[in-house]
Scaffold this active site. Structure first.
Site, PDB file in Angstrom:
ATOM      1  CG  MET A   1      -1.821   1.197   1.373  1.00  0.00           C
ATOM      2  SD  MET A   1      -3.025   1.314   0.049  1.00  0.00           S
ATOM      3  CE  MET A   1      -3.866   2.826   0.492  1.00  0.00           C
ATOM      4  CB  CYS A   2       4.437   1.883   0.644  1.00  0.00           C
ATOM      5  SG  CYS A   2       4.673   0.759   2.012  1.00  0.00           S
ATOM      6  N   GLY A   3       3.342   4.528  -0.483  1.00  0.00           N
ATOM      7  CA  GLY A   3       3.390   5.538  -1.530  1.00  0.00           C
ATOM      8  C   GLY A   3       4.820   5.887  -1.885  1.00  0.00           C
ATOM      9  NE  ARG A  32      -0.212   4.230  -2.696  1.00  0.00           N
ATOM     10  CZ  ARG A  32      -0.968   3.250  -3.208  1.00  0.00           C
ATOM     11  NH1 ARG A  32      -2.215   3.492  -3.554  1.00  0.00           N
ATOM     12  NH2 ARG A  32      -0.477   2.032  -3.356  1.00  0.00           N
TER      13      ARG A  32
END
Length: 293
Positions: A1-3, A32
């Site tokens: 999910m990271c940005g 995110r």
């Protein structure tokens, strides 16, 4: 999910605005990855000198430590930058380990400074005054931890070589095996994070003679999983998605810059975005922009 965000400036007139632009991009990617954030900025360097980015516990007296080792240390919250002649780097590292073993060297290079902490990305950016930083290019990351604990050590970027760092969105399924392979080659990985394994793998390949592009090409066969990598080097930055490319990614290119974001909204406030060439990076294709080109 990271940005993930990245910005490579072609127009030198934008260099004073690099930090402010990246700070806005990180803020937009906050949802995110709200648990920690980090960024690497490639700013001015001095020929023959190496910048060491240090991280210490809250309240570390960097000024006193600088006086002990005979060099000025410039603090930024829990981090600080120490610039030393390249020929003295190993001696300075040894002195730091002896005098302040609680400190970590989180990045080193002629131009790179690297900062990361636990907390909301906007708060992390403000703590380190990212909006005031100038440079030619930068990458950043907002983390939602899935593979390891929420710690500063687990935050991105990861730097495992001079002026080189990596941010990662996704998960590697074979990172434990790659970690063991690297260990047999004498390459140490400090954290449990699979992203540090990816960074160390690229550094290992480049020390063996690969260019960054070649190292990324080899990673397609050696690193298994779903991922997007954005990698910074002294002279540029690269992007690679795995062959399935299930993680979101969008890029924008104008005559003034190249920008990367996990979502378009991270790019929406950039100057000239309305006329930029927008595209989704293709699966298993290495992209790289270089100041020296």
């Amino acid at each position: 999910m990271c940005g993930i965000v990245g910005l490579f400036l072609k127009d030198p007139k934008l260099e004073p605005e690099l930090g402010a632009m990246l700070s806005d991009m990180l803020d937009i990617m906050c949802d995110r990855g709200p648990d920690s954030a980090g960024f690497a900025v490639y700013g001015a360097g001095t020929p023959g000198f190496v910048k060491l980015t240090l991280r210490g516990p809250a309240g570390t007296d960097f000024a006193a430590l600088g006086a002990q080792i005979g060099h000025i240390i410039v603090p930024r919250d829990t981090h600080a930058v120490l610039s030393v002649p390249a020929v003295e780097e190993m001696a300075v590292r040894a002195a730091l380990a002896r005098l302040a073993p609680e400190l970590r060297v989180v990045g080193a290079g002629s131009r790179m400074e690297l900062y990361k902490e636990v907390g909301l990305p906007l708060d992390v950016a403000r703590r380190f005054k990212l909006e005031t930083m100038a440079g030619t290019h930068a990458i950043g990351h907002t983390r939602m931890a899935t593979e390891s604990a929420v710690t500063t050590d687990g935050a991105h970027p990861f730097s495992t070589g001079p002026d080189q760092c990596l941010v990662h969105n996704g998960s590697l399924s074979n990172h434990a095996g790659v970690r063991r392979r690297l260990a047999r080659e004498g390459v140490k990985v400090d954290t449990e994070n699979d992203s540090e394994v990816a960074a160390a793998y690229l550094t290992y390949r480049m020390r063996g003679g690969d260019s960054l592009g070649e190292a990324l090409e080899h990673s397609l066969g050696d690193l298994d999983g779903f991922y997007t990598f954005v990698v910074g080097t002294e002279s540029g930055f690269g992007v690679l998605r795995d062959p399935i490319a299930c993680k979101p990614a969008v890029m924008a290119e104008t005559d003034s810059y190249v920008a990367f974001g996990s979502e378009y909204r991270a790019l929406a406030n950039l100057p000239g975005i309305g006329t930029a060439r927008l595209f989704e990076p293709e699966p298993a294709k290495v992209y790289f922009w270089d100041r020296a080109a």
